[in-house]
Enzyme design. Structure first.
Site, short mmCIF file in Angstrom:
data_model
loop_
_atom_site.label_atom_id
_atom_site.label_comp_id
_atom_site.label_asym_id
_atom_site.label_seq_id
_atom_site.Cartn_x
_atom_site.Cartn_y
_atom_site.Cartn_z
N CYS A 207 0.82 -1.21 0.00
CA CYS A 207 0.00 0.00 0.00
C CYS A 207 0.86 1.27 0.00
O CYS A 207 1.53 1.57 0.99
CB CYS A 207 -0.91 -0.05 1.23
N CYS B 43 -0.12 3.91 2.65
CA CYS B 43 0.31 3.47 3.99
C CYS B 43 1.72 3.98 4.30
O CYS B 43 2.02 4.35 5.43
CB CYS B 43 0.28 1.95 4.09
#
Length: 170
Positions: free
Chosen positions: A93, A96
């Site tokens: 991700c 993230c």
């Protein structure tokens, strides 16, 4: 704000700087470092237009947030006397990684007042399901074992600080 860790590479040729990308899966004692699309050994050879470039990785940026798993969840999060921030992420991700940089910065500012953890939702799916985490990144704040605040998605630093301050209020 300057990073507490500096990374250097030794090269056989004078070439432009090659960026390093820290990985959440690695510890400072690991023998590999993660680049965006593949893992390279500690000593790697990169091809440039002129000649091969040998790099030796001398450090890996260490996270200020400890890793929590389903095995340590109850002890670290639910039974903590100190308020806790948990960052739910996935290794693939991109957003993230942005959230992690912000949380690392905040961790330095709130050291001693708040504990910081991160949980990989790919490896600990049951915890993510228990807290109804449907997408990452998500940051949960706990006080006395009870979830008090949730920040979903990539937000500015002020959003996280506001949530932290609400949790730290007596």
């Amino acid at each position: 704000m300057a990073s507490a860790t500096s990374c250097f590479s030794s090269a056989h040729l004078a070439t432009p700087r090659v960026p390093s990308f820290p990985s959440r899966n690695l510890t400072p004692s690991a023998n590999t470092i993660s680049f965006p699309f593949r893992l390279l050994p500690k000593t790697a050879t990169l091809n440039t237009r002129n000649a091969p470039l040998s790099l030796k990785i001398l450090c890996i940026r260490e996270s200020k947030a400890a890793v929590v798993t389903k095995d340590s969840w109850e002890r670290s999060i639910l039974n903590s006397d100190t308020p806790v921030l948990v960052e739910f992420y996935a290794s693939w991700c991109g957003p993230c990684r942005m959230v992690h940089r912000v949380i690392d910065e905040i961790a330095g500012e709130y050291a001693g007042k708040l504990k910081f953890y991160m949980l990989n939702t790919d490896t600990d799916l049951q915890i993510a399901e228990d807290y109804e985490i449907k997408a990452v990144p998500v940051v949960l704040l706990f006080k006395n074992g009870v979830k008090r605040e949730t920040v979903v998605g990539t937000m500015p630093k002020d959003f996280y600080i506001s949530a932290i301050e609400r949790v730290l209020e007596p």
